[in-house]
Design a protein around this motif. Structure first.
Motif, PDB file in Angstrom:
ATOM      1  N   GLU A  45       4.854 -34.705  14.554  1.00 32.05           N
ATOM      2  CA  GLU A  45       4.253 -35.641  15.499  1.00 32.05           C
ATOM      3  C   GLU A  45       2.857 -36.047  15.073  1.00 32.05           C
ATOM      4  O   GLU A  45       2.153 -35.303  14.396  1.00 32.05           O
ATOM      5  CB  GLU A  45       4.205 -35.019  16.903  1.00 32.05           C
ATOM      6  CG  GLU A  45       3.353 -33.767  16.994  1.00 32.05           C
ATOM      7  CD  GLU A  45       3.410 -33.112  18.372  1.00 32.05           C
ATOM      8  OE1 GLU A  45       4.441 -33.236  19.061  1.00 32.05           O
ATOM      9  OE2 GLU A  45       2.401 -32.472  18.745  1.00 32.05           O
ATOM     10  N   PHE A  46       2.479 -37.222  15.514  1.00 29.20           N
ATOM     11  CA  PHE A  46       1.186 -37.794  15.168  1.00 29.20           C
ATOM     12  C   PHE A  46       0.056 -37.083  15.909  1.00 29.20           C
ATOM     13  O   PHE A  46       0.178 -36.786  17.099  1.00 29.20           O
ATOM     14  CB  PHE A  46       1.202 -39.280  15.518  1.00 29.20           C
ATOM     15  CG  PHE A  46      -0.101 -39.999  15.340  1.00 29.20           C
ATOM     16  CD1 PHE A  46      -0.869 -40.350  16.437  1.00 29.20           C
ATOM     17  CD2 PHE A  46      -0.567 -40.333  14.080  1.00 29.20           C
ATOM     18  CE1 PHE A  46      -2.065 -41.027  16.297  1.00 29.20           C
ATOM     19  CE2 PHE A  46      -1.756 -41.005  13.908  1.00 29.20           C
ATOM     20  CZ  PHE A  46      -2.509 -41.351  15.024  1.00 29.20           C
ATOM     21  N   VAL A  47      -1.040 -36.816  15.195  1.00 29.87           N
ATOM     22  CA  VAL A  47      -2.232 -36.238  15.811  1.00 29.87           C
ATOM     23  C   VAL A  47      -3.344 -37.290  15.887  1.00 29.87           C
ATOM     24  O   VAL A  47      -3.892 -37.556  16.945  1.00 29.87           O
ATOM     25  CB  VAL A  47      -2.726 -35.012  15.014  1.00 29.87           C
ATOM     26  CG1 VAL A  47      -4.064 -34.512  15.567  1.00 29.87           C
ATOM     27  CG2 VAL A  47      -1.680 -33.905  15.047  1.00 29.87           C
ATOM     28  N   LYS A  58      -7.398 -43.706  15.792  1.00 30.82           N
ATOM     29  CA  LYS A  58      -6.323 -43.632  16.783  1.00 30.82           C
ATOM     30  C   LYS A  58      -6.000 -42.158  16.963  1.00 30.82           C
ATOM     31  O   LYS A  58      -5.941 -41.412  15.984  1.00 30.82           O
ATOM     32  CB  LYS A  58      -5.096 -44.387  16.278  1.00 30.82           C
ATOM     33  CG  LYS A  58      -3.951 -44.508  17.269  1.00 30.82           C
ATOM     34  CD  LYS A  58      -2.792 -45.267  16.637  1.00 30.82           C
ATOM     35  CE  LYS A  58      -1.644 -45.511  17.612  1.00 30.82           C
ATOM     36  NZ  LYS A  58      -2.009 -46.546  18.605  1.00 30.82           N
ATOM     37  N   TYR A  59      -5.809 -41.735  18.211  1.00 27.54           N
ATOM     38  CA  TYR A  59      -5.487 -40.344  18.506  1.00 27.54           C
ATOM     39  C   TYR A  59      -4.280 -40.268  19.417  1.00 27.54           C
ATOM     40  O   TYR A  59      -4.046 -41.156  20.257  1.00 27.54           O
ATOM     41  CB  TYR A  59      -6.660 -39.649  19.204  1.00 27.54           C
ATOM     42  CG  TYR A  59      -7.869 -39.413  18.329  1.00 27.54           C
ATOM     43  CD1 TYR A  59      -8.916 -40.322  18.304  1.00 27.54           C
ATOM     44  CD2 TYR A  59      -7.964 -38.262  17.544  1.00 27.54           C
ATOM     45  CE1 TYR A  59     -10.031 -40.108  17.510  1.00 27.54           C
ATOM     46  CE2 TYR A  59      -9.086 -38.038  16.742  1.00 27.54           C
ATOM     47  CZ  TYR A  59     -10.113 -38.966  16.740  1.00 27.54           C
ATOM     48  OH  TYR A  59     -11.224 -38.743  15.941  1.00 27.54           O
ATOM     49  N   SER A  60      -3.556 -39.186  19.293  1.00 29.28           N
ATOM     50  CA  SER A  60      -2.508 -38.893  20.251  1.00 29.28           C
ATOM     51  C   SER A  60      -3.165 -38.551  21.581  1.00 29.28           C
ATOM     52  O   SER A  60      -4.204 -37.878  21.609  1.00 29.28           O
ATOM     53  CB  SER A  60      -1.686 -37.697  19.763  1.00 29.28           C
ATOM     54  OG  SER A  60      -0.919 -37.166  20.804  1.00 29.28           O
ATOM     55  N   SER A  62      -2.455 -36.353  23.577  1.00 26.40           N
ATOM     56  CA  SER A  62      -2.485 -34.904  23.776  1.00 26.40           C
ATOM     57  C   SER A  62      -3.706 -34.239  23.149  1.00 26.40           C
ATOM     58  O   SER A  62      -4.038 -33.108  23.513  1.00 26.40           O
ATOM     59  CB  SER A  62      -1.209 -34.274  23.216  1.00 26.40           C
ATOM     60  OG  SER A  62      -1.146 -34.454  21.812  1.00 26.40           O
ATOM     61  N   LYS A  64      -6.715 -36.290  22.334  1.00 24.48           N
ATOM     62  CA  LYS A  64      -7.897 -37.138  22.515  1.00 24.48           C
ATOM     63  C   LYS A  64      -8.936 -36.425  23.363  1.00 24.48           C
ATOM     64  O   LYS A  64      -8.627 -35.861  24.412  1.00 24.48           O
ATOM     65  CB  LYS A  64      -7.499 -38.462  23.157  1.00 24.48           C
ATOM     66  CG  LYS A  64      -8.552 -39.537  23.024  1.00 24.48           C
ATOM     67  CD  LYS A  64      -7.992 -40.896  23.425  1.00 24.48           C
ATOM     68  CE  LYS A  64      -9.002 -41.990  23.160  1.00 24.48           C
ATOM     69  NZ  LYS A  64      -8.478 -43.324  23.521  1.00 24.48           N
ATOM     70  N   ALA A 105       0.501 -44.741  14.006  1.00 24.47           N
ATOM     71  CA  ALA A 105       0.999 -43.405  14.326  1.00 24.47           C
ATOM     72  C   ALA A 105       2.404 -43.161  13.776  1.00 24.47           C
ATOM     73  O   ALA A 105       2.970 -42.088  13.990  1.00 24.47           O
ATOM     74  CB  ALA A 105       1.005 -43.204  15.835  1.00 24.47           C
TER      75      ALA A 105
END
Length: 123
Positions: A45-47, A58-60, A62, A64, A105
């Protein structure tokens, strides 16, 4: 592009950990560099990700507010500072690089991957 991560380990919940990724390239620093993670038994999954120069990030949701990605393009190094860690943050963390024109992402937009580094957050 060859990517090598370092800095993983074991930390208690609420603690902090910092990861680094060194990119070896003959064509200059990749436009987008990112962190992904793969929790045990789950898909990658993207972080978060950042463009060259740090102009776009860009942040996930979960992570941020808890995680910060920075990069040093003069050294082709990507960092991930992780604060207020939770057990759900545990997994293998991967550095990725790509030349998408936007910070993305999507896994398929990254064509270079590191070998991964383990992060374990104990409760």
């Amino acid at each position: 592009v060859q990517l090598v991560e370092s800095g993983g380990g074991l930390v208690q919940a609420g603690g902090s950990l910092s990861l680094s990724c060194v990119a070896s390239t003959t064509t200059g620093s990749p436009y987008v560099m990112a962190w992904f993670r793969q929790p045990p038994g789950k898909e990658r999954e993207f972080v978060g990700a950042v463009s060259r120069g740090g102009f776009s990030q860009k942040y996930s949701p979960s992570v941020k507010g808890r995680f910060t990605i920075t990069r040093d393009d003069s050294k082709s190094v990507l960092h991930l500072q992780m604060n207020s860690l939770k057990p759900d943050d545990s997994g293998v963390y991967y550095c990725a690089a790509g030349d998408s024109s936007i910070v993305t992402a999507a896994l398929q937009d990254y064509d270079s991957w590191g070998q991964g580094t383990q992060v374990t957050v104990s409760s």
